[in-house]
Design a protein around this motif. Structure first.
Motif, short mmCIF file in Angstrom:
data_model
loop_
_atom_site.label_atom_id
_atom_site.label_comp_id
_atom_site.label_asym_id
_atom_site.label_seq_id
_atom_site.Cartn_x
_atom_site.Cartn_y
_atom_site.Cartn_z
N ALA A 93 0.85 -1.20 0.00
CA ALA A 93 0.00 0.00 0.00
C ALA A 93 0.88 1.25 0.00
O ALA A 93 0.62 2.22 -0.72
N TYR A 94 1.94 1.22 0.80
CA TYR A 94 2.88 2.36 0.85
C TYR A 94 3.56 2.55 -0.50
O TYR A 94 3.64 3.67 -1.01
N LEU A 95 4.05 1.47 -1.10
CA LEU A 95 4.74 1.58 -2.39
C LEU A 95 3.81 2.07 -3.49
O LEU A 95 4.21 2.86 -4.35
N ALA A 96 2.55 1.64 -3.45
CA ALA A 96 1.58 2.10 -4.45
C ALA A 96 1.35 3.61 -4.32
O ALA A 96 1.24 4.33 -5.31
N ARG A 97 1.31 4.10 -3.07
CA ARG A 97 1.15 5.54 -2.86
C ARG A 97 2.36 6.29 -3.39
O ARG A 97 2.22 7.34 -4.02
N MET A 98 3.55 5.75 -3.12
CA MET A 98 4.77 6.41 -3.61
C MET A 98 4.83 6.43 -5.14
O MET A 98 5.26 7.42 -5.75
N SER A 102 5.13 9.69 -7.47
CA SER A 102 6.22 9.80 -8.45
C SER A 102 5.69 10.08 -9.85
O SER A 102 6.31 10.79 -10.64
N ALA A 103 4.53 9.51 -10.16
CA ALA A 103 3.96 9.68 -11.50
C ALA A 103 3.33 11.06 -11.68
O ALA A 103 2.93 11.43 -12.78
#
Length: 930
Positions: A93-98, A102-103
């Motif tokens: 979930a954290y990586l998806a938010r990052m 970034s995008a």
């Protein structure tokens, strides 16, 4: 990354962690444990797809054939699996938010970015937005309810796995590095397998204080400054860099750990004193770490920059301190002004810490060096450094670590958290009655009616010497009650005037209950009439818990606001009244619908009443982790509050397992704080623009639904023969009472098996463990069905309410989650544990019938084909756990049978260990306990 690939990545991580757990079991568990785990998992998975009595009997026979030690290991394997799944989900979930950040894409609902853009698009001016920000207070309160099953050691293990797994995602690794990381995760899982997750001893209150402090040390001191930084960036993006909007520090934290003595005989006055000092010790240690880093970093030379005059004046003023108190040479740091200032800051903080530790050790040393008198002096020094850096064009050096430390000091002061104290109203009444009785010619307080009590209390509070008190002649209970207030006065002077938050009175039934506490505070010098008039250094929050109390809230608070003495004291303390609302007991008392709606109405009434009296009112929400105790997603919960009741401030309890899920990792803590704060800002628009009027037709419908829901709930819990026997027999309550989760007993009165005696937490815990989750949904289906009948127009009205009204939508969304977590086929297995089988089957049938009714009616109103269709990620998360929860529940049923049927104490004890482990594991799997 799209949703499909995110889900695939998550599944890959879950499979990796599961495979590594399998390796550990193969090498380090008893023979066949891995085989048993896999066969039970696969067998119960097969049953989920198609029920088969023969397969079920075979699986139960396999479970009953296992010895206690093997069962313990099987349960532990399942428990570690849940921890690994939680870690994988949190990380992904954290990586998806990052990835989204970034995008450069629009961020999620509840992000600061989405909130700020919405305000700008709606035409909210920078001036209005600034005005709203100035009113904000966001105040989570950490509590030590006995629902947190994870030890600190276990939390640290999972944190290490989180960080290594993050490396696997975020860095390009060669084969050797990849192997190192995988070995690192394997090692941590192996350590988890060799670490006992069940506490050997029941925790002391001081253990619970340390557990609470863990989240500040490991997570929140990093997360809080970053949250402010994210908010600043989001506002700058939406409103532009020249908007002039400044973000004030508005996050605060509270705690009940070491202050909540309601029903907990282990929280003594000295416990509270120690807790406050432990808070002070940790915050000073954390400041010292950061000041040390700044001292090394800010190496500016006075020959190469010109510090601000105010900063140089402060250095001159501190010269005697530098030489005489610190014993430093005038030449040290003579050309590095910031290092000189920060060396003094460090020395002063160390002096404060030394003094605190001496007192914690029970010693008094008058010759210790002087530190800071109060946190604002520490902040002044930090501001001087920051402003001076700006003065000579080094503003970029003032952001980052220095600005973060300023945010931390503004948030945590020298107190870390505002410790709320809580005690039950009858304790104060008994103490006050005894004090009156000990005075010659004093009235018989206990015989007074409410009006007479208020007059007697007001007169005593205003009197310069209300009582002659000889402590030695008082009962031990009254002495202890008085000592609590003396500790408050002492700790305010020693640690910080902000060390305490509210004095919460549980079971507040009358205005005199509040005035009794004010009199006890008066005796400790915390309130009264001085030469300059009234003064008040205590804030009192009445807690309204039962359905009757919620209905009476207007009468009690109105009487208080009208009392001239109380009104004067309230004004002297800042003219803000806090009122606490109890979700748990009102739900246990009248069911989820009546509780939720009476709470909604109570908020509207008390806010209107306070407005009419010119008093600022903050509501304190006593929410638990589960829906049956007011839980649910924070963002939605804040937006679902009644219109015009959230005036920039929200205070709520964070209980038990919620602490580790939300705050153990700084990455998740930032996200959770962001969701809550953005919800608070959205819900506070009533401060800058007229709020929309309540729909009277919706209010009327909810009145009707709440009445029907309460009828159904009370019919089951109060009028059904043998219902409480069913609860005790068909849930693992006897095991919960023995589990070393928290310091608080599970019952108010040990031998009393009544509904009133059972605490709300084990009440909800028991129903959750047996997969009935009854407190979170029972009566909703009956209420909707009775209201709508066969009238399609009424159904359409309910559907519009679901789409348009955040309160009703949040209520039914939380209901869906609770229905999803319930499993009636598993509940049926628990029902077979009852001694009176006929009675139990009748009650089970009532529960199952209402479950099916609620399922049908909620889906119809929400317009869904499947539960939680609108929250697919959460749906998949819960489904992922069912694979291991099903066998665990059946193991627990078998263990309860064995534990209860054994007559020999030694043999009973043999089954107790796996039984307690099963409770821990199911709690971890459901991500809810109490």
């Amino acid at each position: 990354m799209n949703a499909v690939s995110q889900d695939q990545t998550l599944e890959r991580d879950v499979q990796l962690f599961t495979a590594l757990l399998g390796e550990v079991l193969r090498e380090h568990s008893r023979k066949r444990v891995l085989v048993i785990v896999e066969r039970l998992r696969d067998g119960f998975m097969q049953l989920r797809e198609q029920d088969d009595e023969e397969v079920r009997d075979k699986l139960m026979k396999r479970i009953r054939g296992l010895d206690a030690q093997t069962l313990s290991e099987v349960i532990r394997a399942f428990n570690i699996y849940f921890g690994l799944v939680n870690t994988a989900e949190e990380l992904n979930a954290y990586l998806a938010r990052m990835d989204l950040i970034s995008a450069g894409e629009r961020l999620w609902v509840g992000s600061f970015d989405q909130m700020a853009r919405q305000f700008k698009a709606d035409g909210v001016s920078p001036e209005h937005f600034q005005s709203l920000l100035e009113h904000l207070v966001y105040l989570p309160v950490f509590t030590a309810h006995p629902t947190e099953a994870k030890r600190r050691t276990i939390l640290e293990n999972f944190r290490r796995i989180f960080l290594v797994a993050q490396d696997l995602h975020r860095r390009k690794l060669n084969d050797e590095e990849l192997e190192d990381r995988l070995q690192g995760i394997l090692t941590q899982i192996q350590i988890l397998w060799k670490t006992d997750e069940v506490r050997v001893h029941k925790p002391q209150v001081t253990d619970e204080v340390r557990q609470g402090l863990y989240f500040f040390r490991e997570s929140l001191f990093d997360a809080v400054p970053q949250v402010y930084c994210f908010l600043e960036k989001a506002v700058r993006r939406a409103y532009g860099p020249d908007s002039g909007i400044k973000i004030p520090s508005f996050i605060q934290f509270g705690s009940w750990i070491g202050g909540d003595r309601d029903g907990n005989p282990f929280v003594k006055p000295e416990t509270t004193e120690l807790a406050v000092r432990m808070h002070g010790e940790l915050v000073l240690e954390l400041y010292l770490e950061r000041v040390g880093k700044l001292l090394r970093m800010l190496s500016h030379a006075s020959s190469l920059c010109q510090p601000a005059p105010a900063f140089l004046d402060s250095l001159d003023a501190d010269e005697d301190y530098w030489v005489e108190t610190m014993g430093q040479s005038l030449r040290r740091y003579v050309h590095e002004p910031y290092r000189r200032k920060l060396a003094m800051v460090e020395f002063r903080l160390n002096a404060n810490l030394q003094r605190l530790r001496v007192r914690m050790a029970g010693r008094y040393e008058p010759d210790l060096p002087d530190g800071y008198d109060q946190a604002r002096d520490f902040l002044t020094d930090l501001h001087l450094v920051r402003d001076s850096l700006h003065h000579h064009g080094d503003a970029n050096a003032a952001v980052g670590p220095l600005n973060d430390l300023i945010r931390l000091a503004e948030t945590f002061g020298f107190h870390l958290v505002h410790l709320d104290l809580r005690q039950e109203s009858t304790r104060h009444t008994r103490a006050v009655s005894e004090l009156f009785a000990r005075q010659a010619g004093a009235p018989f307080y206990q015989a007074f009616d409410e009006e007479q009590r208020l007059l007697a209390l007001a007169e005593a509070i205003a009197h310069p010497h209300p009582f002659v008190i000889e402590k030695g002649t008082l009962t031990a209970e009254t002495r202890e009650t008085l000592e609590v207030f003396e500790v408050m006065a002492r700790m305010r002077a020693e640690v910080s005037e902000h060390a305490f938050g509210q004095y919460v009175i549980s079971m507040t039934h009358a205005a005199s209950h509040v005035m009794e506490v004010m009199l006890l505070a008066r005796l400790a010098g915390l309130a009264g009439m001085g030469r300059q008039g009234w003064f008040c250094q205590i804030q009192i929050a009445p807690l309204f818990e039962t359905i009757d109390d919620l209905n009476r809230i207007g009468e009690v608070m109105g009487r208080l606001f009208d009392d001239p003495t109380y009104a004067a004291l309230l004004k002297a303390s800042g003219n803000q009244q806090e009122v606490m609302l109890g979700y748990s007991d009102s739900c246990k008392d009248g069911g989820i619908l009546a509780s939720s709606w009476r709470l909604y109405e109570a908020q509207r009434r008390v806010i209107q009443l306070a407005d009419d009296h010119g008093v600022s009112c903050r509501l304190f929400h006593g929410r638990g982790g589960t829906v049956g105790r007011g839980g649910g997603p924070t963002h939605e919960a804040i937006l679902a509050q009644p219109t015009d009741t959230v005036h920039g401030q929200i205070k709520f309890t964070e209980q038990g397992e919620v602490l580790s899920y939300r705050y153990a990792n700084p990455e998740t803590a930032r996200y959770e704080l962001t969701l809550g704060i953005s919800g608070l800002i959205k819900a506070s628009r009533c401060l800058i623009e007229p709020p929309p009027a309540d729909r009277k037709d919706y209010l009327g419908i909810m009145d009707e639904l709440a009445q029907y829901g309460e009828e159904a709930y009370r019919r089951l819990t109060r009028e059904t023969d043998g219902f409480l026997d069913y609860f005790y027999d068909c849930t693992p309550l006897d095991g919960i009472a023995l589990l070393n989760l928290g310091s608080r007993p599970s019952h108010r009165k040990k031998a009393d098996r009544s509904l009133a005696s059972i605490r709300a937490i084990p009440w909800v815990f028991g129903w959750a463990q047996s997969r009935q989750t009854l407190p979170a949904w029972f009566g909703i289906g009956y209420a909707i069905e009775r209201y709508r009948g066969n009238d399609l127009e009424r159904l359409a009205k309910l559907q519009r309410m679901y789409q348009e009204w955040p309160y009703f939508r949040a209520l039914l969304s939380n209901t869906q989650m609770s229905l999803f977590k319930a499993e009636m086929h598993i509940a049926k297995a628990y029902a077979r544990l009852a001694e009176n089988q006929h009675q139990a089957q009748v009650i089970y049938s009532q529960i199952e019938e209402e479950y099916q009714r609620t399922l049908t009616q909620v889906m119809n109103v929400a317009g869904l084909r499947g539960l939680m269709e609108e929250t697919p990620e959460l749906q998949r998360s819960l489904a992922r756990r069912n694979v291991y929860l099903d066998p665990l529940n059946h193991i627990q049923v078998s263990l309860l049978e064995r534990y209860r049927s054994e007559e020999e104490e030694a043999k009973r004890e043999e089954w107790l260990d796996p039984l307690l482990r099963s409770i821990n594991a199911i709690a971890a799997g459901m991500r809810n306990t109490g």
